[in-house]
Design an enzyme around this catalytic site. Structure first.
Site, PDB file in Angstrom:
ATOM      1  N   LEU A 172      40.507   0.733   1.388  1.00 12.06           N
ATOM      2  CA  LEU A 172      40.171  -0.594   0.846  1.00 12.06           C
ATOM      3  C   LEU A 172      41.377  -1.259   0.199  1.00 12.06           C
ATOM      4  O   LEU A 172      41.447  -2.474   0.103  1.00 12.06           O
ATOM      5  CB  LEU A 172      39.045  -0.473  -0.183  1.00 12.06           C
ATOM      6  CG  LEU A 172      37.694  -0.015   0.368  1.00 12.06           C
ATOM      7  CD1 LEU A 172      36.727   0.275  -0.758  1.00 12.06           C
ATOM      8  CD2 LEU A 172      37.127  -1.087   1.291  1.00 12.06           C
ATOM      9  N   GLY A 173      42.294  -0.451  -0.265  1.00 13.54           N
ATOM     10  CA  GLY A 173      43.497  -1.034  -0.873  1.00 13.54           C
ATOM     11  C   GLY A 173      44.311  -0.008  -1.625  1.00 13.54           C
ATOM     12  O   GLY A 173      43.826   1.091  -1.921  1.00 13.54           O
ATOM     13  N   HIS A 174      45.546  -0.365  -1.870  1.00 16.46           N
ATOM     14  CA  HIS A 174      46.424   0.498  -2.659  1.00 16.46           C
ATOM     15  C   HIS A 174      46.737  -0.234  -3.949  1.00 16.46           C
ATOM     16  O   HIS A 174      47.003  -1.425  -3.932  1.00 16.46           O
ATOM     17  CB  HIS A 174      47.761   0.731  -1.942  1.00 16.46           C
ATOM     18  CG  HIS A 174      47.603   1.334  -0.586  1.00 16.46           C
ATOM     19  ND1 HIS A 174      47.400   2.672  -0.385  1.00 16.46           N
ATOM     20  CD2 HIS A 174      47.611   0.766   0.645  1.00 16.46           C
ATOM     21  CE1 HIS A 174      47.293   2.905   0.905  1.00 16.46           C
ATOM     22  NE2 HIS A 174      47.410   1.769   1.560  1.00 16.46           N
ATOM     23  N   GLY A 175      46.738   0.500  -5.028  1.00 16.50           N
ATOM     24  CA  GLY A 175      47.155  -0.093  -6.293  1.00 16.50           C
ATOM     25  C   GLY A 175      48.390   0.630  -6.768  1.00 16.50           C
ATOM     26  O   GLY A 175      48.983   1.406  -6.025  1.00 16.50           O
ATOM     27  N   GLY A 177      48.342   2.772  -9.107  1.00 18.28           N
ATOM     28  CA  GLY A 177      48.003   4.143  -9.490  1.00 18.28           C
ATOM     29  C   GLY A 177      47.398   4.980  -8.382  1.00 18.28           C
ATOM     30  O   GLY A 177      47.256   6.184  -8.526  1.00 18.28           O
ATOM     31  N   THR A 179      44.969   5.028  -4.321  1.00 18.93           N
ATOM     32  CA  THR A 179      44.418   4.358  -3.138  1.00 18.93           C
ATOM     33  C   THR A 179      42.898   4.386  -3.232  1.00 18.93           C
ATOM     34  O   THR A 179      42.319   5.385  -3.657  1.00 18.93           O
ATOM     35  CB  THR A 179      44.879   5.114  -1.871  1.00 18.93           C
ATOM     36  OG1 THR A 179      46.305   5.136  -1.881  1.00 18.93           O
ATOM     37  CG2 THR A 179      44.400   4.440  -0.606  1.00 18.93           C
ATOM     38  N   VAL A 180      42.282   3.284  -2.831  1.00  8.68           N
ATOM     39  CA  VAL A 180      40.820   3.218  -2.865  1.00  8.68           C
ATOM     40  C   VAL A 180      40.288   3.261  -1.436  1.00  8.68           C
ATOM     41  O   VAL A 180      40.750   2.520  -0.569  1.00  8.68           O
ATOM     42  CB  VAL A 180      40.329   1.937  -3.586  1.00  8.68           C
ATOM     43  CG1 VAL A 180      38.807   1.901  -3.641  1.00  8.68           C
ATOM     44  CG2 VAL A 180      40.906   1.859  -4.992  1.00  8.68           C
ATOM     45  N   LYS A 195      38.364   6.161  -5.524  1.00  9.33           N
ATOM     46  CA  LYS A 195      39.768   5.934  -5.878  1.00  9.33           C
ATOM     47  C   LYS A 195      40.438   7.282  -6.031  1.00  9.33           C
ATOM     48  O   LYS A 195      39.978   8.129  -6.802  1.00  9.33           O
ATOM     49  CB  LYS A 195      39.836   5.147  -7.190  1.00  9.33           C
ATOM     50  CG  LYS A 195      41.248   4.795  -7.595  1.00  9.33           C
ATOM     51  CD  LYS A 195      41.223   3.751  -8.682  1.00  9.33           C
ATOM     52  CE  LYS A 195      42.571   3.130  -8.900  1.00  9.33           C
ATOM     53  NZ  LYS A 195      42.497   1.922  -9.693  1.00  9.33           N
ATOM     54  N   ASP A 283      43.016  -3.765 -18.670  1.00  8.00           N
ATOM     55  CA  ASP A 283      43.600  -4.107 -17.370  1.00  8.00           C
ATOM     56  C   ASP A 283      42.788  -5.222 -16.696  1.00  8.00           C
ATOM     57  O   ASP A 283      42.447  -5.136 -15.518  1.00  8.00           O
ATOM     58  CB  ASP A 283      43.657  -2.842 -16.493  1.00  8.00           C
ATOM     59  CG  ASP A 283      44.693  -2.968 -15.379  1.00  8.00           C
ATOM     60  OD1 ASP A 283      45.475  -3.943 -15.392  1.00  8.00           O
ATOM     61  OD2 ASP A 283      44.715  -2.084 -14.499  1.00  8.00           O
TER      62      ASP A 283
END
Ligand code: ATP
Ligand code: MG
Length: 448
Positions: A172-175, A177, A179-180, A195, A283
């Site tokens: 779903l995405g990388h942040g 901290g 990966t989701v 996550k 956050d």
């Protein structure tokens, strides 16, 4: 077989309607609905969501007499479909023909995994109180349709969450901290967001993080992402939460004020809830505000675990562009700092760009500290008055006061005219906007 039990024509409300949900290459699922004419568009999407839990469906189609597909995206279009369908039923009756179920074709669905859903039957009643929780017939295999959230929470909270039961699907995405992933939880048949964060820490710290995360089980608000459990495997922690099919707000373009207002109400309520539990979010930013096709808005990634926050911060160095000036300068952090982040996030969502033109956010929101110095040194940006309503401009200006104490307190946020004006519980506005945006995105990407 006779599909509809018919009374006199004027008593349509008492009739049983069978909707046949067609699934590409996989047959169909028949759904029996009483009080068909009162059925809402959202009810149909909910049931499609149960039949195809892995796909995000934002609309469906039916065929007219010429076989042309007509799209349904709203209650109005639902009404038109039902009245067309009932007219064909009358015709079939007059001609003594068998009455066919109403066939619909979910739009933009990815085919579900390997589940055999042929011949599944779902019985629901379309009464106002049952709209959101259709009753599932006993004939169903126990894991094939969505369990109620409460039931699921109970299963998961009993420590049954583990790596073996999870099938990872899309990223779903990388942040900064981790990966989701979108994942399938086999025992519950539920889609989750997981996550995964790599953390090279001692067993002792792992235990501390797990105990700090305990409070998440107690968080119970419709404005906070549902937490299902967390576990460590080797040097990575997996945090399992509710999946939101609209994703996060950072990937949407400029959001119109009447939609943004409803989103702001949910975010303020979510923050107020966290603050009431003595939790600071720490956050607040568009990528931590999630939406779904039901029009719900929920906060995620708040700092309940100091140890987790510290461990991530050691690995990923940088300063968050949504941080309040006092935080950038290393001063004390408080509720007011969350309020700043709320203000700058909504200003960005309204403008469709980060409010400080000199700050270029290329990837993610972490920046070298020096680049954010302008947030400390300069006057706060203001929304252009002619383009946005006066209460909205005032709301943002108040949240982005440089002096923390001058920013609104929680009760002042809830009582602000901008929030009061949009606190009408109208989730349909957000729901429709999410569905449209997802469809637009899909049509740009081509067929699934
Ligand atoms: P940061 O790491 O700085 O917090 P981020 O919030 O973008 O940045 P992640 O929290 O790792 O990073 O999330 C990555 C992406 O995954 C998000 O931007 C969002 O689009 C998606 N995502 C996260 N949680 C969910 C969820 N519960 N449901 C659906 N999508 C999600
Ligand atoms: Mg996040």
């Amino acid at each position: 077989m006779l599909w509809l039990a018919f009374g006199p024509f004027h008593a349509m409300e008492s009739q049983v309607l069978v909707i046949r949900i067609r699934i590409p290459n996989r047959g169909a699922v028949d759904w029996t609905v009483s009080s068909g004419p009162q059925l809402l568009f959202r009810d149909v999407l909910d049931v499609i969501g149960q039949v195809l839990p892995e796909a995000t469906t934002t609309a469906f189609e039916y065929e007219d007499e010429d076989g042309d597909r007509i799209t349904v995206r709203s209650d109005e279009e639902m009404k038109a479909m039902l009245s067309y369908y009932y007219s064909t039923v009358m015709e079939q009756q007059v001609n003594g023909q068998l009455i066919e179920p109403l066939q619909i074709f979910p739009r933009a669905c990815k085919p579900p995994g390997e589940r055999n859903i042929h011949g599944l039957k779902v019985n629901t009643r379309a009464g106002p109180s049952q709209h959101s929780s259709p009753a599932v017939s006993d004939a169903l295999p126990s894991n094939s349709l969505k369990k109620s959230s409460a039931e699921l929470k109970k299963i998961l909270a009993n420590g049954q969450m583990n790596e073996q039961d999870i099938r990872y699907r899309d990223t779903l995405g990388h942040g900064n901290g981790g990966t989701v992933y979108k994942a399938y939880h086999v025992p519950s048949g539920k889609i989750l967001a997981v996550k995964v964060i790599l953390l090279d820490i001692t067993l002792e710290l792992q235990k501390q993080i797990m105990s700090e995360l305990e409070i998440l089980y107690k968080c119970d608000s419709s404005y906070i992402i549902g937490f299902y459990g967390a576990f460590f495997v080797e040097n990575r922690i997996s945090i399992c939460t509710e999946f939101m099919d609209g994703g996060s707000l950072d990937v949407y373009r400029k959001i119109p004020e009447h939609v943004l207002g409803r989103i702001a109400v949910a975010v303020v309520k979510g923050l107020t809830y966290l603050w009431s539990l003595k939790i600071l979010h720490r956050d607040v930013k568009p990528s931590n505000m999630l939406v779904n096709t039901r029009g719900q808005v929920k906060l995620c990634d708040f700092g309940v675990s100091t140890q987790l926050v510290n461990s991530i911060a050691k690995t990923y160095v940088g300063t968050n562009a949504y941080m309040a000036p006092e935080r950038i300068s290393g001063e004390q952090y408080g509720i007011h700092s969350d309020v700043w982040s709320l203000g700058i996030s909504f200003m960005e969502l309204a403008l469709g760009r980060f409010p400080y033109p000199q700050i270029q956010k290329n990837q993610g929101s972490l920046m070298p500290l020096q680049l954010l110095q302008c947030i400390v040194d300069e006057d706060s940006p203001v929304l252009p008055v002619g383009e946005f309503s006066e209460p909205f401009v005032h709301f943002i200006t108040q949240c982005m006061r440089k002096q923390p104490k001058e920013r609104p307190a929680p009760e002042e946020l809830m009582g602000h005219p901008f929030i009061v004006q949009f606190n009408d519980g109208n989730a349909a506005v957000v729901s429709m906007w999410v569905c449209r945006a997802l469809e637009e995105r899909r049509s740009q990407q081509g067929p699934p």
